[in-house]
Design a protein around this motif. Sequence first.
Motif, PDB file in Angstrom:
ATOM      1  N   GLU A   3     -14.878  73.482   5.137  1.00  0.00           N
ATOM      2  CA  GLU A   3     -15.760  74.529   4.418  1.00  0.00           C
ATOM      3  C   GLU A   3     -15.556  75.855   4.858  1.00  0.00           C
ATOM      4  O   GLU A   3     -15.453  76.549   3.749  1.00  0.00           O
ATOM      5  CB  GLU A   3     -17.103  73.897   4.973  1.00  0.00           C
ATOM      6  CG  GLU A   3     -18.252  74.625   4.082  1.00  0.00           C
ATOM      7  CD  GLU A   3     -19.692  74.162   4.399  1.00  0.00           C
ATOM      8  OE1 GLU A   3     -20.585  74.940   4.315  1.00  0.00           O
ATOM      9  OE2 GLU A   3     -19.856  73.134   4.915  1.00  0.00           O
ATOM     10  N   LEU A   4     -15.302  76.335   6.180  1.00  0.00           N
ATOM     11  CA  LEU A   4     -15.188  77.757   6.326  1.00  0.00           C
ATOM     12  C   LEU A   4     -13.740  78.114   5.859  1.00  0.00           C
ATOM     13  O   LEU A   4     -13.564  79.177   5.221  1.00  0.00           O
ATOM     14  CB  LEU A   4     -15.439  77.991   7.588  1.00  0.00           C
ATOM     15  CG  LEU A   4     -16.844  78.086   8.271  1.00  0.00           C
ATOM     16  CD1 LEU A   4     -16.775  78.530   9.749  1.00  0.00           C
ATOM     17  CD2 LEU A   4     -17.574  79.045   7.366  1.00  0.00           C
ATOM     18  N   TYR A   5     -12.778  77.249   5.987  1.00  0.00           N
ATOM     19  CA  TYR A   5     -11.464  77.435   5.402  1.00  0.00           C
ATOM     20  C   TYR A   5     -11.682  77.713   3.929  1.00  0.00           C
ATOM     21  O   TYR A   5     -10.953  78.841   3.471  1.00  0.00           O
ATOM     22  CB  TYR A   5     -10.492  76.475   6.041  1.00  0.00           C
ATOM     23  CG  TYR A   5      -9.152  76.597   5.503  1.00  0.00           C
ATOM     24  CD1 TYR A   5      -8.338  77.479   6.243  1.00  0.00           C
ATOM     25  CD2 TYR A   5      -8.520  76.299   4.074  1.00  0.00           C
ATOM     26  CE1 TYR A   5      -7.159  77.766   5.831  1.00  0.00           C
ATOM     27  CE2 TYR A   5      -7.152  76.560   4.115  1.00  0.00           C
ATOM     28  CZ  TYR A   5      -6.271  77.201   4.851  1.00  0.00           C
ATOM     29  OH  TYR A   5      -5.143  77.488   4.323  1.00  0.00           O
ATOM     30  N   ASP A   6     -12.009  76.761   3.092  1.00  0.00           N
ATOM     31  CA  ASP A   6     -12.331  77.203   1.717  1.00  0.00           C
ATOM     32  C   ASP A   6     -12.971  78.266   1.339  1.00  0.00           C
ATOM     33  O   ASP A   6     -12.631  78.992   0.428  1.00  0.00           O
ATOM     34  CB  ASP A   6     -12.919  75.788   1.049  1.00  0.00           C
ATOM     35  CG  ASP A   6     -12.230  74.771   1.224  1.00  0.00           C
ATOM     36  OD1 ASP A   6     -10.769  74.576   1.475  1.00  0.00           O
ATOM     37  OD2 ASP A   6     -12.770  73.409   0.974  1.00  0.00           O
ATOM     38  N   LYS A   7     -13.981  78.791   2.085  1.00  0.00           N
ATOM     39  CA  LYS A   7     -14.799  79.899   1.876  1.00  0.00           C
ATOM     40  C   LYS A   7     -13.796  81.098   2.046  1.00  0.00           C
ATOM     41  O   LYS A   7     -13.820  82.244   1.313  1.00  0.00           O
ATOM     42  CB  LYS A   7     -16.076  80.118   2.668  1.00  0.00           C
ATOM     43  CG  LYS A   7     -17.098  79.659   2.463  1.00  0.00           C
ATOM     44  CD  LYS A   7     -18.088  80.212   3.546  1.00  0.00           C
ATOM     45  CE  LYS A   7     -19.582  79.944   2.922  1.00  0.00           C
ATOM     46  NZ  LYS A   7     -20.812  80.184   3.861  1.00  0.00           N
ATOM     47  N   CYS A   8     -13.032  81.008   3.114  1.00  0.00           N
ATOM     48  CA  CYS A   8     -11.946  82.233   3.294  1.00  0.00           C
ATOM     49  C   CYS A   8     -11.123  82.229   2.187  1.00  0.00           C
ATOM     50  O   CYS A   8     -10.788  83.410   1.742  1.00  0.00           O
ATOM     51  CB  CYS A   8     -11.261  82.066   4.633  1.00  0.00           C
ATOM     52  SG  CYS A   8     -12.312  82.216   6.140  1.00  0.00           S
ATOM     53  N   ILE A   9     -10.443  81.172   1.628  1.00  0.00           N
ATOM     54  CA  ILE A   9      -9.596  81.081   0.678  1.00  0.00           C
ATOM     55  C   ILE A   9     -10.270  81.663  -0.698  1.00  0.00           C
ATOM     56  O   ILE A   9      -9.476  82.335  -1.509  1.00  0.00           O
ATOM     57  CB  ILE A   9      -8.910  79.664   0.522  1.00  0.00           C
ATOM     58  CG1 ILE A   9      -8.285  79.231   1.422  1.00  0.00           C
ATOM     59  CG2 ILE A   9      -8.084  79.519  -0.868  1.00  0.00           C
ATOM     60  CD1 ILE A   9      -6.948  80.175   2.144  1.00  0.00           C
ATOM     61  N   LYS A  10     -11.464  81.135  -0.867  1.00  0.00           N
ATOM     62  CA  LYS A  10     -12.211  81.570  -1.978  1.00  0.00           C
ATOM     63  C   LYS A  10     -12.301  83.250  -2.129  1.00  0.00           C
ATOM     64  O   LYS A  10     -12.612  83.722  -3.087  1.00  0.00           O
ATOM     65  CB  LYS A  10     -13.275  81.008  -2.150  1.00  0.00           C
ATOM     66  CG  LYS A  10     -14.065  80.854  -3.253  1.00  0.00           C
ATOM     67  CD  LYS A  10     -15.567  80.473  -3.461  1.00  0.00           C
ATOM     68  CE  LYS A  10     -15.165  78.764  -3.867  1.00  0.00           C
ATOM     69  NZ  LYS A  10     -16.546  78.081  -3.791  1.00  0.00           N
ATOM     70  N   ASN A  11     -12.562  83.674  -0.801  1.00  0.00           N
ATOM     71  CA  ASN A  11     -12.771  85.243  -0.756  1.00  0.00           C
ATOM     72  C   ASN A  11     -11.364  85.964  -0.968  1.00  0.00           C
ATOM     73  O   ASN A  11     -11.482  87.133  -0.479  1.00  0.00           O
ATOM     74  CB  ASN A  11     -13.286  85.380   0.417  1.00  0.00           C
ATOM     75  CG  ASN A  11     -14.826  85.190   0.264  1.00  0.00           C
ATOM     76  OD1 ASN A  11     -15.465  85.860  -0.780  1.00  0.00           O
ATOM     77  ND2 ASN A  11     -15.412  84.467   0.995  1.00  0.00           N
ATOM     78  N   GLY A  12     -10.322  85.087  -1.093  1.00  0.00           N
ATOM     79  CA  GLY A  12      -8.924  85.781  -0.958  1.00  0.00           C
ATOM     80  C   GLY A  12      -8.571  86.194   0.406  1.00  0.00           C
ATOM     81  O   GLY A  12      -7.421  87.132   0.309  1.00  0.00           O
ATOM     82  N   LEU A  13      -8.917  85.614   1.311  1.00  0.00           N
ATOM     83  CA  LEU A  13      -8.282  85.882   2.568  1.00  0.00           C
ATOM     84  C   LEU A  13      -7.033  84.925   2.984  1.00  0.00           C
ATOM     85  O   LEU A  13      -6.915  84.121   2.661  1.00  0.00           O
ATOM     86  CB  LEU A  13      -9.139  85.685   3.754  1.00  0.00           C
ATOM     87  CG  LEU A  13     -10.602  86.507   3.890  1.00  0.00           C
ATOM     88  CD1 LEU A  13     -11.596  86.020   4.795  1.00  0.00           C
ATOM     89  CD2 LEU A  13     -10.399  87.952   3.553  1.00  0.00           C
ATOM     90  N   VAL A  21      -7.255  79.823  13.917  1.00  0.00           N
ATOM     91  CA  VAL A  21      -7.704  79.255  15.355  1.00  0.00           C
ATOM     92  C   VAL A  21      -8.936  79.908  15.672  1.00  0.00           C
ATOM     93  O   VAL A  21     -10.045  79.135  16.196  1.00  0.00           O
ATOM     94  CB  VAL A  21      -6.608  79.716  16.424  1.00  0.00           C
ATOM     95  CG1 VAL A  21      -7.315  79.632  17.863  1.00  0.00           C
ATOM     96  CG2 VAL A  21      -5.312  79.050  16.218  1.00  0.00           C
ATOM     97  N   ILE A  22      -9.195  81.174  15.347  1.00  0.00           N
ATOM     98  CA  ILE A  22     -10.686  82.006  15.442  1.00  0.00           C
ATOM     99  C   ILE A  22     -11.688  81.355  14.428  1.00  0.00           C
ATOM    100  O   ILE A  22     -12.823  80.868  15.123  1.00  0.00           O
ATOM    101  CB  ILE A  22     -10.499  83.332  14.952  1.00  0.00           C
ATOM    102  CG1 ILE A  22      -9.377  84.119  16.182  1.00  0.00           C
ATOM    103  CG2 ILE A  22     -11.733  83.990  15.202  1.00  0.00           C
ATOM    104  CD1 ILE A  22      -8.969  85.404  15.677  1.00  0.00           C
ATOM    105  N   LEU A  23     -11.214  80.796  13.460  1.00  0.00           N
ATOM    106  CA  LEU A  23     -12.170  80.446  12.511  1.00  0.00           C
ATOM    107  C   LEU A  23     -12.834  78.894  13.246  1.00  0.00           C
ATOM    108  O   LEU A  23     -13.905  78.498  13.083  1.00  0.00           O
ATOM    109  CB  LEU A  23     -11.665  79.981  11.255  1.00  0.00           C
ATOM    110  CG  LEU A  23     -12.470  79.481  10.047  1.00  0.00           C
ATOM    111  CD1 LEU A  23     -13.423  80.674   9.569  1.00  0.00           C
ATOM    112  CD2 LEU A  23     -11.720  79.330   8.764  1.00  0.00           C
TER     113      LEU A  23
END
Length: 134
Positions: A3-13, A21-23
Amino acid sequence: MAELYDKCIKNGLRMTLPRKVILEVIEDSEDHPDVDELYRRAVSKDRSISIATVYRTIKLFEESGIIERLDIGDGRARYEEAGEHHEHLIDIESGEIIEFQNEELEEMKRQVALKMGYELVDHRLELFGKKIKN
């Protein structure tokens, strides 16, 4: 971590290994760690992560709306996953942070804003207290 990983990708990170690892550390946290604690936990998973990387990553995640900063009055910013709205009750003796939701309180905050001529669009509330000793 999806879920958080997908949020990051969606935000272009761009998701480098240290960021992953930090996530993971953030997602696994059941408390509200500060940057130093996030660093300790991240290093236990990957010894190559520097404190500077943690600071930069936390700033990036906060600016992207992945995590939220929490100030509990001890001079150290704490962090938690951004998500469903809730409040915090902070025990000033132990430092424990208790999350809670209360719809009556939410309605009261909307009404206060309305009476003052405003539409409530966002807010934060931290309550500070001591456990009552019987």
